[in-house]
Scaffold this motif. Structure first.
Motif, PDB file in Angstrom:
ATOM      1  N   GLN A 181      16.339  30.301   5.457  1.00  0.00           N
ATOM      2  CA  GLN A 181      15.126  30.543   4.590  1.00  0.00           C
ATOM      3  C   GLN A 181      14.183  29.490   5.006  1.00  0.00           C
ATOM      4  O   GLN A 181      14.619  28.321   4.747  1.00  0.00           O
ATOM      5  N   LEU A 182      13.154  30.085   5.203  1.00  0.00           N
ATOM      6  CA  LEU A 182      12.058  29.106   5.768  1.00  0.00           C
ATOM      7  C   LEU A 182      10.939  29.096   4.722  1.00  0.00           C
ATOM      8  O   LEU A 182       9.842  29.710   5.049  1.00  0.00           O
ATOM      9  N   PHE A 183      11.057  28.333   3.420  1.00  0.00           N
ATOM     10  CA  PHE A 183      10.105  28.312   2.706  1.00  0.00           C
ATOM     11  C   PHE A 183       9.732  26.807   2.417  1.00  0.00           C
ATOM     12  O   PHE A 183      10.688  26.154   2.416  1.00  0.00           O
ATOM     13  N   VAL A 184       8.679  26.429   1.580  1.00  0.00           N
ATOM     14  CA  VAL A 184       8.462  25.060   1.481  1.00  0.00           C
ATOM     15  C   VAL A 184       9.456  24.599   0.597  1.00  0.00           C
ATOM     16  O   VAL A 184       9.581  25.220  -0.706  1.00  0.00           O
ATOM     17  N   PRO A 185      10.013  23.484   0.617  1.00  0.00           N
ATOM     18  CA  PRO A 185      11.292  23.185  -0.193  1.00  0.00           C
ATOM     19  C   PRO A 185      10.696  21.887  -1.457  1.00  0.00           C
ATOM     20  O   PRO A 185      11.084  21.026  -1.150  1.00  0.00           O
ATOM     21  N   TRP A 186       9.702  22.913  -2.168  1.00  0.00           N
ATOM     22  CA  TRP A 186       9.440  21.907  -3.349  1.00  0.00           C
ATOM     23  C   TRP A 186      10.390  21.475  -4.087  1.00  0.00           C
ATOM     24  O   TRP A 186      10.400  20.424  -4.993  1.00  0.00           O
ATOM     25  N   TYR A 187      11.654  22.299  -4.388  1.00  0.00           N
ATOM     26  CA  TYR A 187      12.593  21.748  -5.005  1.00  0.00           C
ATOM     27  C   TYR A 187      13.099  20.473  -4.645  1.00  0.00           C
ATOM     28  O   TYR A 187      13.729  19.737  -5.622  1.00  0.00           O
ATOM     29  N   ALA A 188      12.927  20.112  -3.167  1.00  0.00           N
ATOM     30  CA  ALA A 188      13.530  18.665  -2.890  1.00  0.00           C
ATOM     31  C   ALA A 188      12.919  17.602  -3.908  1.00  0.00           C
ATOM     32  O   ALA A 188      13.230  16.485  -4.059  1.00  0.00           O
ATOM     33  N   SER A 205      28.781  -1.128 -17.681  1.00  0.00           N
ATOM     34  CA  SER A 205      28.702   0.347 -17.627  1.00  0.00           C
ATOM     35  C   SER A 205      27.480   0.875 -18.391  1.00  0.00           C
ATOM     36  O   SER A 205      27.308   1.986 -18.352  1.00  0.00           O
ATOM     37  N   ARG A 206      26.697   0.074 -18.826  1.00  0.00           N
ATOM     38  CA  ARG A 206      25.294   0.364 -19.391  1.00  0.00           C
ATOM     39  C   ARG A 206      24.553   1.318 -18.431  1.00  0.00           C
ATOM     40  O   ARG A 206      24.038   0.753 -17.391  1.00  0.00           O
ATOM     41  N   GLY A 207      24.200   2.684 -18.573  1.00  0.00           N
ATOM     42  CA  GLY A 207      23.381   3.420 -17.888  1.00  0.00           C
ATOM     43  C   GLY A 207      23.971   3.838 -16.714  1.00  0.00           C
ATOM     44  O   GLY A 207      23.536   4.180 -15.731  1.00  0.00           O
ATOM     45  N   ARG A 208      25.508   3.608 -16.534  1.00  0.00           N
ATOM     46  CA  ARG A 208      26.114   4.008 -15.356  1.00  0.00           C
ATOM     47  C   ARG A 208      26.056   5.593 -15.087  1.00  0.00           C
ATOM     48  O   ARG A 208      25.912   6.113 -14.042  1.00  0.00           O
ATOM     49  N   LEU A 209      25.997   6.330 -16.310  1.00  0.00           N
ATOM     50  CA  LEU A 209      26.059   7.836 -15.953  1.00  0.00           C
ATOM     51  C   LEU A 209      24.686   8.273 -15.475  1.00  0.00           C
ATOM     52  O   LEU A 209      24.685   9.103 -14.676  1.00  0.00           O
ATOM     53  N   PHE A 210      23.617   7.495 -15.895  1.00  0.00           N
ATOM     54  CA  PHE A 210      22.400   7.996 -15.443  1.00  0.00           C
ATOM     55  C   PHE A 210      22.103   7.575 -14.092  1.00  0.00           C
ATOM     56  O   PHE A 210      21.682   8.362 -13.158  1.00  0.00           O
ATOM     57  N   PHE A 211      22.805   6.364 -13.610  1.00  0.00           N
ATOM     58  CA  PHE A 211      22.683   5.892 -12.312  1.00  0.00           C
ATOM     59  C   PHE A 211      23.535   6.885 -11.288  1.00  0.00           C
ATOM     60  O   PHE A 211      22.691   7.441 -10.251  1.00  0.00           O
ATOM     61  N   TRP A 212      24.383   7.336 -11.582  1.00  0.00           N
ATOM     62  CA  TRP A 212      25.261   8.411 -10.641  1.00  0.00           C
ATOM     63  C   TRP A 212      24.601   9.615 -10.545  1.00  0.00           C
ATOM     64  O   TRP A 212      24.741  10.268  -9.789  1.00  0.00           O
ATOM     65  N   LEU A 213      23.950  10.067 -11.721  1.00  0.00           N
ATOM     66  CA  LEU A 213      23.546  11.388 -11.979  1.00  0.00           C
ATOM     67  C   LEU A 213      22.222  11.354 -11.076  1.00  0.00           C
ATOM     68  O   LEU A 213      21.825  12.068 -10.299  1.00  0.00           O
ATOM     69  N   GLY A 214      21.536  10.000 -11.151  1.00  0.00           N
ATOM     70  CA  GLY A 214      20.135  10.151 -10.258  1.00  0.00           C
ATOM     71  C   GLY A 214      20.730   9.954  -8.898  1.00  0.00           C
ATOM     72  O   GLY A 214      20.001  10.802  -7.927  1.00  0.00           O
ATOM     73  N   ILE A 215      21.663   9.345  -8.458  1.00  0.00           N
ATOM     74  CA  ILE A 215      21.950   9.161  -7.040  1.00  0.00           C
ATOM     75  C   ILE A 215      22.512  10.688  -6.662  1.00  0.00           C
ATOM     76  O   ILE A 215      22.070  11.277  -5.554  1.00  0.00           O
ATOM     77  N   ALA A 216      23.329  11.491  -7.402  1.00  0.00           N
ATOM     78  CA  ALA A 216      23.597  12.862  -7.001  1.00  0.00           C
ATOM     79  C   ALA A 216      22.509  13.542  -6.821  1.00  0.00           C
ATOM     80  O   ALA A 216      22.336  14.491  -5.821  1.00  0.00           O
ATOM     81  N   LEU A 217      21.421  13.726  -7.941  1.00  0.00           N
ATOM     82  CA  LEU A 217      20.376  14.357  -7.531  1.00  0.00           C
ATOM     83  C   LEU A 217      19.520  14.025  -6.259  1.00  0.00           C
ATOM     84  O   LEU A 217      19.071  15.144  -5.619  1.00  0.00           O
ATOM     85  N   CYS A 218      19.370  12.695  -6.088  1.00  0.00           N
ATOM     86  CA  CYS A 218      18.501  12.389  -4.827  1.00  0.00           C
ATOM     87  C   CYS A 218      19.237  12.977  -3.708  1.00  0.00           C
ATOM     88  O   CYS A 218      18.826  13.279  -2.677  1.00  0.00           O
ATOM     89  N   LEU A 219      20.793  12.846  -3.391  1.00  0.00           N
ATOM     90  CA  LEU A 219      21.477  13.056  -2.493  1.00  0.00           C
ATOM     91  C   LEU A 219      21.465  14.542  -2.061  1.00  0.00           C
ATOM     92  O   LEU A 219      21.508  15.362  -1.047  1.00  0.00           O
ATOM     93  N   ALA A 220      21.453  15.450  -3.570  1.00  0.00           N
ATOM     94  CA  ALA A 220      21.409  16.696  -3.484  1.00  0.00           C
ATOM     95  C   ALA A 220      19.894  17.522  -2.749  1.00  0.00           C
ATOM     96  O   ALA A 220      20.235  18.400  -2.010  1.00  0.00           O
ATOM     97  N   ALA A 221      18.834  16.832  -2.743  1.00  0.00           N
ATOM     98  CA  ALA A 221      17.727  17.164  -2.186  1.00  0.00           C
ATOM     99  C   ALA A 221      17.989  17.576  -0.659  1.00  0.00           C
ATOM    100  O   ALA A 221      17.706  18.447  -0.223  1.00  0.00           O
ATOM    101  N   PRO A 222      18.320  16.485   0.110  1.00  0.00           N
ATOM    102  CA  PRO A 222      18.568  16.722   1.558  1.00  0.00           C
ATOM    103  C   PRO A 222      19.498  17.656   1.965  1.00  0.00           C
ATOM    104  O   PRO A 222      19.491  18.278   2.697  1.00  0.00           O
TER     105      PRO A 222
END
Lengths: 143, 108
Positions: A43-50, A14-31
């Motif tokens: 809205q057609l603006f440049v998606p810098w947030y992604a 479980s070491r770092g598990r929270l960071f792993f899943w949080l990282g996965i969530a952010l990466c999937l949130a982008a698309p």
């Protein structure tokens, strides 16, 4: 006499598990957010947030790997790091548009032209001098 | 087609400002005809031979299709505003276009 507690196998996993899943969530949130931006919010603006979300997500995945370098974690880190690099390349380089240097200049007559409307009728620059303002939107086709 | 759909949705606002909206495509006429049916309040231009696009140089060097570009012309045929974003991903919202009409080519 007391002995130091050794990490159990479960604790190791479980070491770092929270960071792993949080990282996965952010990466999937982008698309996902990008899809909502275009298809739902229209809205057609440049998606810098992604790119930012992917970067933070990859940083979290990297931290999770330093805590425990499991095969699955390393694979996800590699995949999302590649996606993140491509996103930055796409936004900063591949979609860069040159400045307009054409002959349509503010304060000057519209350059002469003769083309065709969708229904086959002619359209010339003279048609833009009949008292109505005109907005000319040049678009790329399907996007 | 998001851009055209957004402009179509604001057709009444453009009409109030006595402003016509042309959408210039370099696709073939049949395709543009189909697009016209979807957006009846816009005036679709079938510019497959690039006559208008070349006249204003809307296609950048080393490209084959129009760069997203918006040109505002007043009722006398004088260019009042030219907008070219710095990214292919950026488009003007209809509100931004309407604001430009109000500022640079008011007709009411």
């Amino acid at each position: 006499m007391t002995t130091a507690l050794q990490p159990t196998p479960l604790a190791t996993r479980s070491r770092g598990r929270l960071f792993f899943w949080l990282g996965i969530a952010l990466c999937l949130a982008a698309p996902i957010i990008n899809f909502v931006q275009i298809q739902v919010m229209k809205q057609l603006f440049v998606p810098w947030y992604a790119a930012v979300l992917l970067t933070v997500g990859v940083a979290l995945l990297l931290y999770a790997v330093t805590r425990r370098a499991g095969v699955i974690r390393v694979i996800f880190l590699g995949l999302f790091a590649l996606l993140c690099a491509f996103e930055w390349l796409f936004l900063v380089v591949l979609t860069k548009l040159p400045a307009y240097e054409g002959p349509a200049r503010t304060g000057e007559k519209m350059p002469a032209f003769a083309t065709t409307l969708a229904d086959g009728r002619p359209l010339t620059d003279k048609d833009l001098t009949q008292g109505q303002a005109s907005v000319l939107v040049f678009y790329r086709g399907r996007w | 087609m998001v851009e055209l759909g957004e402009l179509e949705a604001k057709a009444e606002e453009f009409s109030k400002r006595n402003t016509q909206v042309f959408a210039i495509s370099i696709e073939n006429q049949e395709t543009v005809k189909g697009t016209q049916e979807k957006f009846p309040h816009l005036k679709l231009v079938a510019d497959a031979d690039h006559k208008l696009s070349d006249a204003v140089k809307a296609v950048p060097t080393d490209e084959v299709v129009n760069a997203p570009t918006t040109i505002l012309v007043d009722g006398k045929g004088v260019v009042r505003w030219v907008f070219r974003p710095d990214s292919y991903l950026r488009r003007l919202s209809p509100e931004e276009v309407l604001a430009a009409v109000d500022e640079y080519a008011p007709t009411r």
